[in-house]
Design a protein around this motif. Structure first.
Motif, mmCIF file in Angstrom:
data_model
loop_
_atom_site.group_PDB
_atom_site.id
_atom_site.type_symbol
_atom_site.label_atom_id
_atom_site.label_comp_id
_atom_site.label_asym_id
_atom_site.label_seq_id
_atom_site.Cartn_x
_atom_site.Cartn_y
_atom_site.Cartn_z
ATOM 1 N N LEU A 61 -5.233 -13.430 -13.131
ATOM 2 C CA LEU A 61 -3.972 -13.188 -12.433
ATOM 3 C C LEU A 61 -3.535 -11.727 -12.504
ATOM 4 N N THR A 62 -2.952 -11.256 -11.407
ATOM 5 C CA THR A 62 -2.435 -9.895 -11.317
ATOM 6 C C THR A 62 -0.923 -9.941 -11.164
ATOM 7 N N ASP A 63 -0.220 -9.256 -12.049
ATOM 8 C CA ASP A 63 1.239 -9.205 -11.995
ATOM 9 C C ASP A 63 1.651 -8.087 -11.035
ATOM 10 N N LEU A 64 2.137 -8.484 -9.868
ATOM 11 C CA LEU A 64 2.501 -7.501 -8.846
ATOM 12 C C LEU A 64 3.745 -6.705 -9.207
ATOM 13 N N ARG A 65 4.493 -7.182 -10.171
ATOM 14 C CA ARG A 65 5.698 -6.456 -10.584
ATOM 15 C C ARG A 65 5.338 -5.154 -11.295
ATOM 16 N N ARG A 66 4.086 -5.024 -11.691
ATOM 17 C CA ARG A 66 3.656 -3.817 -12.400
ATOM 18 C C ARG A 66 3.021 -2.784 -11.460
ATOM 19 N N LEU A 67 3.001 -3.089 -10.187
ATOM 20 C CA LEU A 67 2.427 -2.155 -9.235
ATOM 21 C C LEU A 67 3.255 -0.869 -9.166
ATOM 22 N N THR A 68 2.554 0.241 -9.097
ATOM 23 C CA THR A 68 3.240 1.506 -8.870
ATOM 24 C C THR A 68 3.106 1.876 -7.397
ATOM 25 N N SER A 69 3.876 2.819 -6.977
ATOM 26 C CA SER A 69 3.817 3.263 -5.574
ATOM 27 C C SER A 69 2.479 3.917 -5.253
ATOM 28 N N TYR A 70 1.708 4.279 -6.302
ATOM 29 C CA TYR A 70 0.427 4.939 -6.092
ATOM 30 C C TYR A 70 -0.742 3.946 -6.025
ATOM 31 N N ASP A 71 -0.471 2.695 -6.320
ATOM 32 C CA ASP A 71 -1.549 1.700 -6.365
ATOM 33 C C ASP A 71 -1.852 1.186 -4.955
ATOM 34 N N THR A 72 -2.465 2.032 -4.167
ATOM 35 C CA THR A 72 -2.770 1.651 -2.779
ATOM 36 C C THR A 72 -3.923 0.659 -2.687
ATOM 37 N N ALA A 73 -4.824 0.673 -3.680
ATOM 38 C CA ALA A 73 -5.972 -0.241 -3.650
ATOM 39 C C ALA A 73 -5.519 -1.693 -3.731
ATOM 40 N N THR A 74 -4.607 -1.966 -4.661
ATOM 41 C CA THR A 74 -4.110 -3.338 -4.808
ATOM 42 C C THR A 74 -3.340 -3.762 -3.565
ATOM 43 N N ARG A 75 -2.550 -2.854 -3.029
ATOM 44 C CA ARG A 75 -1.792 -3.186 -1.812
ATOM 45 C C ARG A 75 -2.731 -3.474 -0.640
ATOM 46 N N ALA A 76 -3.832 -2.749 -0.577
ATOM 47 C CA ALA A 76 -4.810 -2.986 0.486
ATOM 48 C C ALA A 76 -5.464 -4.359 0.319
ATOM 49 N N GLN A 77 -5.732 -4.754 -0.940
ATOM 50 C CA GLN A 77 -6.320 -6.068 -1.200
ATOM 51 C C GLN A 77 -5.362 -7.190 -0.808
ATOM 52 N N LEU A 78 -4.081 -6.976 -1.035
ATOM 53 C CA LEU A 78 -3.089 -7.967 -0.620
ATOM 54 C C LEU A 78 -3.031 -8.055 0.904
ATOM 55 N N ALA A 79 -3.139 -6.915 1.545
ATOM 56 C CA ALA A 79 -3.051 -6.882 3.008
ATOM 57 C C ALA A 79 -4.264 -7.531 3.674
ATOM 58 N N ASP A 80 -5.450 -7.327 3.106
ATOM 59 C CA ASP A 80 -6.651 -7.872 3.758
ATOM 60 C C ASP A 80 -7.029 -9.268 3.249
ATOM 61 N N GLY A 81 -6.249 -9.813 2.312
ATOM 62 C CA GLY A 81 -6.490 -11.178 1.842
ATOM 63 C C GLY A 81 -7.446 -11.285 0.678
ATOM 64 N N THR A 82 -7.925 -10.144 0.161
ATOM 65 C CA THR A 82 -8.788 -10.201 -1.019
ATOM 66 C C THR A 82 -8.021 -10.748 -2.205
ATOM 67 N N LEU A 83 -6.759 -10.339 -2.310
ATOM 68 C CA LEU A 83 -5.856 -10.913 -3.305
ATOM 69 C C LEU A 83 -4.935 -11.920 -2.620
ATOM 70 N N LEU A 84 -4.759 -13.075 -3.256
ATOM 71 C CA LEU A 84 -3.910 -14.133 -2.721
ATOM 72 C C LEU A 84 -2.653 -14.239 -3.578
ATOM 73 N N SER A 85 -1.490 -14.150 -2.962
ATOM 74 C CA SER A 85 -0.229 -14.278 -3.695
ATOM 75 C C SER A 85 0.070 -15.749 -3.938
ATOM 76 N N LEU A 86 0.091 -16.132 -5.207
ATOM 77 C CA LEU A 86 0.453 -17.505 -5.556
ATOM 78 C C LEU A 86 1.971 -17.643 -5.673
ATOM 79 N N THR A 87 2.622 -16.567 -6.084
ATOM 80 C CA THR A 87 4.075 -16.440 -6.063
ATOM 81 C C THR A 87 4.357 -15.034 -5.540
ATOM 82 N N PRO A 88 5.600 -14.710 -5.214
ATOM 83 C CA PRO A 88 5.881 -13.334 -4.778
ATOM 84 C C PRO A 88 5.520 -12.286 -5.827
#
Length: 319
Positions: free
Chosen positions: A12-39
């Motif tokens: 599991l990845t805690d999205l609350r810890r994302l920084t504004s510089y973490d574009t890789a994780t945001r890209a994974q969320l956008a393309d569906g590589t990462l699936l949000s189980l909760t917000p």
């Protein structure tokens, strides 16, 4: 049926810890590589979808437990985190509130979540892997009263195997002081529990047999020892000393879990069954489908046992 916390909790990845510089994780969320189980919590989508359903249910419970602010995981969700085996593969996350019987309106609930209105005292909460869950005894109570006697027996048997300090006396006492809706169902489950049961399916079968209250059934023994050819073998269930019920789980036929090829497992089972029959035992092999109630409420396994009882009665009365 519950995998360890290192395997599933680490996904599991805690999205609350994302920084504004973490574009890789945001890209994974956008393309569906990462699936949000909760917000707030995401999981690797491909890995999650490859998991068996009971492990997906545990991952969802962990995600909601990580994201929970005031809520606490309870009932089946708590059981999964505590490492207690359950029957259900349903991934609905079950939650309650600490010292509160209020639940959020349906419009504010995430899909496949269930909130219970009975308050959970702080004394009945533990922390496992950083997640707040109801303690073992309260979890067993909630599973039985929310999901019925059979599921209650399954989790109680599993807890008795898993926690050495737990015993029937403690479980009985836990049900005596609680005044909760459905507590009688829990008390009945405690009466039917047996720590010798080795699997959820075995517990399910035994519970169904007891609940059927078949005329002629006097005693059901779990993991009974039977002398066969100078050695002792164990059978899953032995009814009145002559009717053997063997409960087959598909996992034993996967060719991996038991360290034997499937054909070898089948041959050994047939040899064992033949040896029992040669000694005069009647052997019934029961699978998952045999324990699923039909539309009219009847259970195929119970019908098979009733038929075996009837055949024996006719044989004993035939001159």
């Amino acid at each position: 049926m519950c995998a360890g916390p290192v395997t599933l909790g680490g996904m599991l990845t805690d999205l609350r810890r994302l920084t504004s510089y973490d574009t890789a994780t945001r890209a994974q969320l956008a393309d569906g590589t990462l699936l949000s189980l909760t917000p707030e919590i995401a999981v690797d989508a491909a890995t999650y979808r490859r998991l068996p359903p009971w492990e997906r249910a545990e991952v969802r419970a962990r995600a909601f437990g990580m994201a929970a602010d005031r809520a606490v995981l309870c009932s089946l969700s708590a059981a999964r985190i505590l490492g207690i085996e359950v029957l259900s593969w349903d991934d609905t996350v079950e939650l309650g509130y600490v010292n509160s019987d209020r639940t959020p309106p349906k419009s504010q609930r995430a899909p496949r979540t269930r909130y219970y209105g009975s308050r959970v005292p702080r004394t009945e909460i533990v922390v496992v892997d950083g997640l707040r869950v109801t303690g073992v005894e309260r979890t067993l109570v909630d599973v039985a009263r929310h999901h019925g006697v059979v599921e209650g027996v399954v989790v109680i048997d599993s807890a008795l195997r898993r926690f050495p300090g737990l015993n029937v006396q403690r479980l009985t006492a836990a049900g005596e002081h609680l005044r909760l809706r459905g507590i009688a169902t829990y008390r009945r489950a405690v009466q039917l529990c047996d720590e010798k049961s080795e699997s959820p399916k075995e517990s399910q079968a035994r519970a169904l047999i007891h609940l059927a209250a078949l005329p002629g059934v006097k005693k059901v023994r779990t993991q009974a020892r039977v002398a066969v050819g100078g050695r002792q073998i164990r059978v899953d269930l032995l009814i009145d000393g002559w009717l053997v019920v063997e409960v087959d789980g598909q996992i034993k036929y996967d060719g991996v879990t038991y360290g034997k090829p499937t054909d070898q497992v089948l041959r050994e089972e047939r040899q064992r069954e033949k040896a029992l029959q040669n000694l005069g035992y009647t052997v019934l092999r029961i699978g998952h489908a045999d324990m699923v109630p039909a539309a009219d409420g009847s259970v195929p396994m119970v019908d098979l046992i009733a038929q075996a009882l009837a055949r024996r009665a006719r044989h004993l009365t035939t001159p």
